[in-house]
Design an enzyme around this catalytic site. Structure first.
Site, PDB file in Angstrom:
ATOM      1  N   ARG A 182       0.839  -1.203   0.000  1.00 27.54           N
ATOM      2  CA  ARG A 182       0.000   0.000   0.000  1.00 27.54           C
ATOM      3  C   ARG A 182       0.872   1.250   0.000  1.00 27.54           C
ATOM      4  O   ARG A 182       0.585   2.221  -0.714  1.00 27.54           O
ATOM      5  CB  ARG A 182      -0.938   0.006   1.211  1.00 27.54           C
ATOM      6  CG  ARG A 182      -2.024  -1.051   1.166  1.00 27.54           C
ATOM      7  CD  ARG A 182      -2.937  -0.966   2.388  1.00 27.54           C
ATOM      8  NE  ARG A 182      -3.761   0.229   2.379  1.00 27.54           N
ATOM      9  CZ  ARG A 182      -4.495   0.631   3.407  1.00 27.54           C
ATOM     10  NH1 ARG A 182      -4.482  -0.056   4.541  1.00 27.54           N
ATOM     11  NH2 ARG A 182      -5.244   1.711   3.323  1.00 27.54           N
ATOM     12  N   CYS A 192      -1.236   6.438   8.889  1.00 24.35           N
ATOM     13  CA  CYS A 192      -1.529   5.140   8.269  1.00 24.35           C
ATOM     14  C   CYS A 192      -2.571   5.398   7.200  1.00 24.35           C
ATOM     15  O   CYS A 192      -2.453   6.354   6.440  1.00 24.35           O
ATOM     16  CB  CYS A 192      -2.002   4.136   9.323  1.00 24.35           C
ATOM     17  SG  CYS A 192      -3.391   4.732  10.327  1.00 24.35           S
TER      18      CYS A 192
END
Length: 289
Positions: free
Chosen positions: A188, A247
């Site tokens: 990611r 995040c």
């Protein structure tokens, strides 16, 4: 219980002893599944640690999503203070939080409570699995509803936040005074996959340390000394910079804040909006594949 030298982690055996002895104990169930909004409530209704109260990430801790926010925008401090009072939490309450997902959601709630200035908070090491592993009972009758209003009052705290503008200013100025640590998985971060947000990639200058690296294979935390060595090596060339954790939506980033705190490396700041907020604004710079 005194908060002096209080470990942020508590074992299942220690929690069982606290249940028997500590009249100020409040247990919070923070189970969650980002892919299934109903999971936490269903799991709690089915079975839970005795007397645990339910706190839902999306409903209780987060406010409405807008075109400008990330996926889990924090409620205002006043609303969170009222939540804690509704849960019967007092200023002297000893709070223990658990989940069943490596501590990610329990630690996010741990961070919220510290952000509100409540220090007497611990996370159940190993979560619900650790509780069950040693054979302690689970409550399966209808969950209790707290009837007693607490006197919890939010206070100033060293657990702070930064905004997207703070990070953007640092990038544009070229001063590089901030070290942004991205807690997402490597794929990611690199922009190879993105299951939750509309754009894949990462914030410029951010460095990547997936939060799972804080854990051993059995899902419990590495010891503080090991974590200290690993984090110091990871941040070796970031001396003098303010450490910022992010995040996807400000949840798993708290895991890295917790790990550094547990390792004795102080309190770092959180960017609550994280990548899900950052990437909503196409004028912000992004590193994509």
């Amino acid at each position: 219980m005194s908060t002096k030298n209080l470990s942020p982690l508590i074992s299942a055996e220690e929690l069982q002893q606290q249940i028997a002895e500590n009249q100020k104990l409040i247990i919070l169930d923070s189970r969650c599944d980002l892919m299934n909004d109903e999971y936490g409530d269903t799991a709690y209704a089915t079975s839970r640690i005795p007397n645990a109260l339910r706190v839902d990430l999306g409903i209780d801790l987060c406010t409405d999503i807008t075109p400008e926010t990330g996926r889990h925008p924090l409620k205002p401090r006043a609303d969170l203070e009222a939540l804690m009072q509704d849960l019967g939490i007092n200023d002297d309450s000893h709070i223990v939080i658990y989940d069943d997902n490596g501590g990610m959601f329990a630690i996010h709630l741990w961070w919220v409570l510290h952000w509100l200035g409540h220090e007497n908070v611990q996370v159940l090491e190993g979560g619900l699995k650790a509780w069950q592993k040693v054979g302690y009972e689970l409550e399966t009758i209808a969950p209790q509803v707290n009837q007693t209003q607490g006197n919890f009052i939010a206070k100033n705290s060293e657990f702070g936040t930064v905004t997207a503008d703070d990070i953007l200013e640092d990038i544009i100025s070229g001063k590089a005074q901030l070290c942004v640590v991205d807690a997402r998985g490597e794929a990611r971060y690199r922009g190879e996959v993105e299951p939750l947000d509309p754009v894949a990639g990462h914030i410029p200058n951010a460095i990547n340390r997936p939060f799972e690296l804080n854990l051993k294979e059995d899902g419990t935390f590495k010891d503080p000394e090991t974590l200290k060595v690993e984090w110091m090596e990871f941040l070796d060339n970031q001396s003098g910079k303010m450490i910022i954790h992010q995040c996807g939506s400000g949840v798993s980033a708290c895991h890295n804040i917790f790990a550094m705190y547990y390792a004795g490396l102080g309190v770092a700041k959180l960017y609550p909006g994280s990548w899900s907020e950052w990437c909503k604004n196409p004028t912000r710079p992004m590193i994509t594949k």
